[in-house]
Design a protein around this motif. Structure first.
Motif, PDB file in Angstrom:
ATOM      1  N   ALA A 112    -127.763 -68.912 -34.876  1.00 49.90           N
ATOM      2  CA  ALA A 112    -128.195 -67.523 -35.000  1.00 49.90           C
ATOM      3  C   ALA A 112    -127.579 -66.651 -33.908  1.00 49.90           C
ATOM      4  O   ALA A 112    -127.291 -65.470 -34.124  1.00 49.90           O
ATOM      5  N   ILE A 113    -127.358 -67.233 -32.734  1.00 47.41           N
ATOM      6  CA  ILE A 113    -126.779 -66.475 -31.615  1.00 47.41           C
ATOM      7  C   ILE A 113    -125.287 -66.211 -31.855  1.00 47.41           C
ATOM      8  O   ILE A 113    -124.761 -65.152 -31.550  1.00 47.41           O
ATOM      9  N   ARG A 114    -124.629 -67.205 -32.427  1.00 41.33           N
ATOM     10  CA  ARG A 114    -123.166 -67.189 -32.478  1.00 41.33           C
ATOM     11  C   ARG A 114    -122.540 -65.943 -33.104  1.00 41.33           C
ATOM     12  O   ARG A 114    -121.604 -65.377 -32.524  1.00 41.33           O
ATOM     13  N   PRO A 115    -123.045 -65.467 -34.270  1.00 38.35           N
ATOM     14  CA  PRO A 115    -122.387 -64.281 -34.856  1.00 38.35           C
ATOM     15  C   PRO A 115    -122.520 -63.016 -34.010  1.00 38.35           C
ATOM     16  O   PRO A 115    -121.799 -62.055 -34.252  1.00 38.35           O
ATOM     17  N   LEU A 116    -123.407 -63.027 -33.011  1.00 36.45           N
ATOM     18  CA  LEU A 116    -123.485 -61.874 -32.106  1.00 36.45           C
ATOM     19  C   LEU A 116    -122.296 -61.850 -31.157  1.00 36.45           C
ATOM     20  O   LEU A 116    -122.007 -60.824 -30.542  1.00 36.45           O
ATOM     21  N   TYR A 117    -121.624 -62.977 -30.985  1.00 36.51           N
ATOM     22  CA  TYR A 117    -120.554 -63.060 -29.986  1.00 36.51           C
ATOM     23  C   TYR A 117    -119.193 -63.465 -30.540  1.00 36.51           C
ATOM     24  O   TYR A 117    -118.182 -63.178 -29.938  1.00 36.51           O
ATOM     25  N   PHE A 118    -119.190 -64.173 -31.665  1.00 35.86           N
ATOM     26  CA  PHE A 118    -117.905 -64.686 -32.138  1.00 35.86           C
ATOM     27  C   PHE A 118    -117.636 -64.229 -33.568  1.00 35.86           C
ATOM     28  O   PHE A 118    -118.556 -64.166 -34.387  1.00 35.86           O
ATOM     29  N   PRO A 119    -116.372 -63.906 -33.858  1.00 35.22           N
ATOM     30  CA  PRO A 119    -116.041 -63.535 -35.236  1.00 35.22           C
ATOM     31  C   PRO A 119    -116.152 -64.731 -36.170  1.00 35.22           C
ATOM     32  O   PRO A 119    -115.972 -65.873 -35.755  1.00 35.22           O
ATOM     33  N   ALA A 120    -116.453 -64.452 -37.419  1.00 37.61           N
ATOM     34  CA  ALA A 120    -116.541 -65.519 -38.407  1.00 37.61           C
ATOM     35  C   ALA A 120    -115.134 -65.968 -38.793  1.00 37.61           C
ATOM     36  O   ALA A 120    -114.177 -65.201 -38.689  1.00 37.61           O
ATOM     37  N   ARG A 121    -115.014 -67.223 -39.212  1.00 39.64           N
ATOM     38  CA  ARG A 121    -113.738 -67.655 -39.797  1.00 39.64           C
ATOM     39  C   ARG A 121    -113.552 -66.966 -41.137  1.00 39.64           C
ATOM     40  O   ARG A 121    -114.506 -66.421 -41.703  1.00 39.64           O
ATOM     41  N   LYS A 122    -112.325 -66.983 -41.659  1.00 38.49           N
ATOM     42  CA  LYS A 122    -112.028 -66.141 -42.821  1.00 38.49           C
ATOM     43  C   LYS A 122    -111.425 -66.879 -43.997  1.00 38.49           C
ATOM     44  O   LYS A 122    -111.376 -66.346 -45.093  1.00 38.49           O
ATOM     45  N   VAL A 123    -110.896 -68.072 -43.770  1.00 33.64           N
ATOM     46  CA  VAL A 123    -110.114 -68.742 -44.808  1.00 33.64           C
ATOM     47  C   VAL A 123    -110.584 -70.179 -44.996  1.00 33.64           C
ATOM     48  O   VAL A 123    -110.801 -70.890 -44.015  1.00 33.64           O
ATOM     49  N   LEU A 124    -110.734 -70.583 -46.237  1.00 33.58           N
ATOM     50  CA  LEU A 124    -110.983 -71.990 -46.537  1.00 33.58           C
ATOM     51  C   LEU A 124    -109.771 -72.536 -47.278  1.00 33.58           C
ATOM     52  O   LEU A 124    -109.407 -72.025 -48.340  1.00 33.58           O
ATOM     53  N   VAL A 125    -109.131 -73.538 -46.676  1.00 35.69           N
ATOM     54  CA  VAL A 125    -107.965 -74.156 -47.296  1.00 35.69           C
ATOM     55  C   VAL A 125    -108.411 -75.497 -47.871  1.00 35.69           C
ATOM     56  O   VAL A 125    -108.994 -76.313 -47.158  1.00 35.69           O
ATOM     57  N   THR A 126    -108.147 -75.701 -49.145  1.00 39.22           N
ATOM     58  CA  THR A 126    -108.605 -76.945 -49.764  1.00 39.22           C
ATOM     59  C   THR A 126    -107.438 -77.772 -50.285  1.00 39.22           C
ATOM     60  O   THR A 126    -106.411 -77.237 -50.697  1.00 39.22           O
ATOM     61  N   ASP A 127    -107.636 -79.074 -50.219  1.00 35.67           N
ATOM     62  CA  ASP A 127    -106.744 -80.028 -50.866  1.00 35.67           C
ATOM     63  C   ASP A 127    -107.113 -80.029 -52.362  1.00 35.67           C
ATOM     64  O   ASP A 127    -108.157 -79.494 -52.748  1.00 35.67           O
ATOM     65  N   LEU A 128    -106.275 -80.611 -53.212  1.00 34.17           N
ATOM     66  CA  LEU A 128    -106.582 -80.636 -54.648  1.00 34.17           C
ATOM     67  C   LEU A 128    -107.056 -82.019 -55.110  1.00 34.17           C
ATOM     68  O   LEU A 128    -108.195 -82.187 -55.514  1.00 34.17           O
ATOM     69  N   ILE A 146    -114.390 -64.317 -48.378  1.00 30.33           N
ATOM     70  CA  ILE A 146    -113.708 -65.433 -47.731  1.00 30.33           C
ATOM     71  C   ILE A 146    -112.523 -65.829 -48.606  1.00 30.33           C
ATOM     72  O   ILE A 146    -112.656 -65.970 -49.822  1.00 30.33           O
ATOM     73  N   LEU A 147    -111.370 -65.961 -47.971  1.00 29.67           N
ATOM     74  CA  LEU A 147    -110.148 -66.224 -48.723  1.00 29.67           C
ATOM     75  C   LEU A 147    -110.002 -67.719 -48.967  1.00 29.67           C
ATOM     76  O   LEU A 147    -110.338 -68.523 -48.109  1.00 29.67           O
ATOM     77  N   LEU A 148    -109.491 -68.065 -50.136  1.00 27.96           N
ATOM     78  CA  LEU A 148    -109.230 -69.456 -50.459  1.00 27.96           C
ATOM     79  C   LEU A 148    -107.730 -69.698 -50.446  1.00 27.96           C
ATOM     80  O   LEU A 148    -106.943 -68.809 -50.771  1.00 27.96           O
ATOM     81  N   ALA A 149    -107.339 -70.894 -50.073  1.00 26.20           N
ATOM     82  CA  ALA A 149    -105.936 -71.276 -50.130  1.00 26.20           C
ATOM     83  C   ALA A 149    -105.852 -72.758 -50.484  1.00 26.20           C
ATOM     84  O   ALA A 149    -106.823 -73.495 -50.343  1.00 26.20           O
ATOM     85  N   ILE A 150    -104.683 -73.149 -50.962  1.00 22.25           N
ATOM     86  CA  ILE A 150    -104.455 -74.545 -51.349  1.00 22.25           C
ATOM     87  C   ILE A 150    -103.372 -75.143 -50.454  1.00 22.25           C
ATOM     88  O   ILE A 150    -102.346 -74.496 -50.221  1.00 22.25           O
ATOM     89  N   ALA A 151    -103.617 -76.344 -49.944  1.00 16.10           N
ATOM     90  CA  ALA A 151    -102.563 -77.122 -49.289  1.00 16.10           C
ATOM     91  C   ALA A 151    -102.602 -78.503 -49.942  1.00 16.10           C
ATOM     92  O   ALA A 151    -103.549 -79.262 -49.732  1.00 16.10           O
ATOM     93  N   SER A 152    -101.612 -78.799 -50.759  1.00 15.79           N
ATOM     94  CA  SER A 152    -101.669 -80.026 -51.552  1.00 15.79           C
ATOM     95  C   SER A 152    -100.299 -80.677 -51.630  1.00 15.79           C
ATOM     96  O   SER A 152     -99.285 -80.001 -51.785  1.00 15.79           O
ATOM     97  N   LYS A 153    -100.314 -82.023 -51.511  1.00 14.31           N
ATOM     98  CA  LYS A 153     -99.056 -82.752 -51.678  1.00 14.31           C
ATOM     99  C   LYS A 153     -98.909 -83.103 -53.149  1.00 14.31           C
ATOM    100  O   LYS A 153     -99.581 -84.008 -53.654  1.00 14.31           O
ATOM    101  N   ASN A 154     -98.085 -82.351 -53.825  1.00 13.74           N
ATOM    102  CA  ASN A 154     -97.914 -82.482 -55.267  1.00 13.74           C
ATOM    103  C   ASN A 154     -96.614 -81.810 -55.671  1.00 13.74           C
ATOM    104  O   ASN A 154     -95.990 -81.125 -54.870  1.00 13.74           O
ATOM    105  N   ASN A 155     -96.245 -81.988 -56.955  1.00 10.18           N
ATOM    106  CA  ASN A 155     -95.145 -81.201 -57.498  1.00 10.18           C
ATOM    107  C   ASN A 155     -95.738 -79.951 -58.129  1.00 10.18           C
ATOM    108  O   ASN A 155     -96.651 -80.059 -58.960  1.00 10.18           O
TER     109      ASN A 155
END
Lengths: 641, 82
Positions: free
Chosen positions: A265-281, A324-333
């Motif tokens: 509960a204290i943390r958002p008063l002092y630190f910015p939130a993360r913005k991106v979730l990168v997922t594997d497939l 919140i932004l989504l991104a993909i990092a995947s080892k694939n063709n």
């Protein structure tokens, strides 16, 4: 040979680091100790050594020291060592002074009381319903809706009065612990659930009143302790023996989840939130490996186990709704992945277009993450990375320690949504604005702009074709919560990185001759929302730029030059003769190091400006021949002041 | 019954009171160590409960004002020292 106990090893490392005064090693050892499953004595041992660091050493280790005053009606002292350790794990050194049991109301509201004298940066209010809302339960026991509503209203008003009273004399940030729901409501489970108003309803009402008072006070947050209690189990959360005998309101076995939740509960008063979730497939967004099993045989469906993956997809889709932004990092063709998204369109709850950046190939994942960060112009410290492969996770952790990595178990897909859900606290923020909600669409527009730029002849031609319109708003009406959010989280294009609170902005805006602007930017592809803030004060005949920042997603269009033009014009109108700019370097803001120099400012000795001294570089701009020029491709509107 | 302080007991108390384990003797008592005040006492009791898996009778807690008394109380709860 004896196996080393990681707990004892971490303790030893911590002790050595403390003896050497090595704050960096101390912080690392503390993290290791917390992971190894510490005993109560370990918390006391670690917290004493952490608190022995002086502020300078703590800062050197990336920890922010905070003077904290805890106003309370219950015994918090035995919890403090764990609170200090949880705080350090989140980047804070909490130096807590504790108030008296019966004096919390005086401490909060008295401008000459113990709290005011302690001059804290953060205030915690930790009380029990018995002390804070003593009339509530007796009023609920009769089951009269009117009586219950009146008691809830009166309690809510009294507690909101304490919060407003604090705000009248203190600009400290505030965390207020809400009331716990009773394990056994006064009217019994059945009546409490079925009556229009019961004790459960009344407690929820009071907590809503507290949240409202926090929003009105600004820089304040309600700590929903009941959520923690329900996660732990209400009966387990309180040890009646220790509560009745010593007023310890949380059982010792729940100190750890409780203090962690309080720090959350204290943390958002002092630190910015993360913005991106990168997922594997493979084995993460869906079950199986698309390159081997083929698009028709990967698991993503309404039936088990495909529904476990759909649950994760649903979670990701929810995140995009609040920006919140989504991104993909995947080892694939790439063609395999495109085919999977196309052929399984009905079964995959996300489309490829929902991802702001996509990296599919055979590079190391750390490299893919770096590319994504560049594409989105966001720092890697705003990334969360989800992958089932422990080797990939370890590679990312080693190469990019600032990325938060979540390793989900491939063999237990039902745990994916829960494990990722537990890590989502790094996305916590106090308010969700229209700008947040529009962010995903804005990044999509950004992609289209990049395509247009690739086809345009010159930079001017490209910028001219965008049809950029800037609107200047008062920083107080941006709304103010958005202004505070930008001040709190903008790192890269931020000349001074002063983390002013909403209250600071209000005070600055009221000073005579000052300017407090927020800027909204739109173009033919979309509305980027409020993306910049400038705060200036008038000192003698100078306009001193205290804060100047711009969200990195609009960099490269000279919006920043237009902002200088705006400030210059208003400074001239106010009779000021110089703009004074300051660049305070941080690890994150080299992208704007040359900003003033490249916009007609010249370096000046700080002593020859109202600043007197500066930890960075000071610049001046002579306004006698007009304000800095407005780029021809930008149209500027001013909303009524 | 040994006459020295068992290591498991002295290490918990040393941590909680911020003292060296060697400074904890059977004679050590409330008020004789800087960290052993009423809150330190409560914190020590909670830590000992967790370390030894026992529950203290809250009425007895204020009376256990020395290491010797704590040790005897734990022994009464069936704690055996290695």
């Amino acid at each position: 040979m004896t196996a080393t106990d990681p707990r004892l090893a971490a303790r030893e490392a911590l002790k050595l680091a403390a003896e050497r005064g090595d704050a960096v090693a101390l912080a690392a050892a503390l993290r290791a100790l917390l992971q190894a499953g510490p005993k109560p004595g370990d918390y006391a041992f670690a917290s004493a050594r952490l608190l022995a660091l002086d502020d300078q050493a703590a800062k050197g280790a990336g920890l922010r020291p905070l003077r904290v005053f805890c106003a309370r009606s219950v015994t918090v002292e035995p919890l403090l060592p764990q609170l200090v350790c949880a705080g350090a794990a989140a980047g804070l050194v909490l130096r807590v002074e504790v108030g008296g049991y019966g004096s919390f109301a005086d401490e909060l509201t008295n401008p000459a009381g113990a709290l005011a004298r302690a001059n804290p940066e953060l205030v915690l209010l930790i009380g029990d319903a018995e002390d804070l809302a003593g009339d509530l339960r007796p009023a609920c026991a009769g089951g009269s809706g009117e009586e219950i509503a009146a008691a809830a209203e009166a309690t809510g008003r009294a507690l909101a009065g304490l919060i407003a009273g604090l705000r009248r004399h203190s600009k400290a940030r505030l965390v207020v612990q809400g009331l716990l729901q009773p394990d056994r409501p006064a009217l019994g489970d059945v009546a409490d659930a079925n009556l229009a108003r019961g004790e459960g309803w009344a407690i929820a009402e009071v907590n809503a009143a507290l949240a409202r008072a926090c929003r009105e006070a600004g820089d304040a947050v309600l700590f929903d302790v009941d959520r923690v209690a329900s996660r732990c189990g209400r009966a387990r959360f309180r040890d009646e023996r220790m509560f009745r005998s010593n007023r310890v309101a949380v059982s010792a076995e729940c100190f750890e989840p409780y203090t962690r939740a309080l720090v959350r509960a204290i943390r958002p008063l002092y630190f910015p939130a993360r913005k991106v979730l990168v997922t594997d497939l493979d084995n993460t967004l869906w079950g199986g490996i698309v390159g081997e099993d083929g698009p028709d045989r990967i698991a993503t469906a309404a039936e088990f186990p495909g529904n476990c993956y759909q649950e994760y997809q649903r979670l990701l889709r929810e995140l995009t709704r609040r920006g919140i932004l989504l991104a993909i990092a995947s080892k694939n063709n790439p063609p395999d992945v495109e085919e999977a998204f196309a052929r399984r369109e009905r079964d995959i709850l996300l489309r490829l277009e929902d991802f702001a950046a996509v990296q599919i190939g055979w590079h190391p994942k750390s490299e893919m993450l770096r590319t994504i960060a560049k594409q989105l112009s966001l720092g890697l410290d705003s990334f969360l990375f989800v992958d089932d492969n422990p080797v990939e996770c370890a590679e990312v952790q080693l190469a990019l320690p600032e990325v938060l990595t979540v390793n989900i178990p491939a063999a237990e897909p039902w745990r994916i949504a829960g494990l990722v859900g537990a890590a989502l606290e790094v996305f916590d923020q106090l308010s969700i604005t229209d700008d947040d909600r529009g962010r995903v669409a804005e990044y999509r527009a950004q992609k289209q702009r990049a395509e247009l730029e690739a086809g345009a002849g010159s930079r001017e031609e490209f910028l001219g074709s965008l049809g950029i319109v800037c609107t200047a708003l008062s920083a107080l009406d941006a709304p103010l919560s958005r202004t505070a959010q930008l001040l709190g989280k903008t790192n890269q294009f931020n000349l001074t990185t002063r983390r002013h609170s909403a209250g600071d902005v209000e005070r600055m805006a009221r000073l005579p001759g000052s300017q407090a602007w927020a800027v909204r930017v739109r173009d033919r592809f979309g509305d980027a929302g409020v993306v910049g803030v400038v705060l200036c004060t008038a000192q003698a005949s100078d306009c001193v730029i205290d804060s100047f920042l711009l969200s990195c997603r609009v960099i490269g269009r000279e919006i920043e030059a237009a902002l200088l033009w705006l400030v210059g014009r208003h400074a001239i109108a106010a009779g000021q003769r110089r703009l004074i700019g300051e660049y305070l370097p941080t690890k994150k803001n080299p992208p704007c190091a040359e900003f003033y120099a490249s916009h007609g400012f010249t370096v000046v000795d700080a002593a020859r400006t109202p600043l007197g001294t500066s930890a960075g570089t000071v610049y001046e701009y002579d306004l006698q021949s007009g304000p800095p020029p407005l780029p021809p491709w930008i149209r500027f509107e001013e909303s009524t002041p | 019954m040994s006459s020295s302080v068992p290591a498991r007991l002295s290490s918990v108390l040393a941590d909680v009171f911020g003292a060296a384990p060697e400074a904890i003797t059977l004679e050590t008592a409330v008020g004789k160590l800087e960290g052993w005040d009423s809150f330190g006492h409560l914190q020590a009791v909670l830590a000992l409960e967790s370390e030894f898996g026992v529950q203290f009778d809250p009425a007895k807690i204020p009376e256990l004002t020395s290491v010797a008394k704590l040790k005897a109380y734990l022994e009464g709860k069936g704690v055996a020292w290695e």
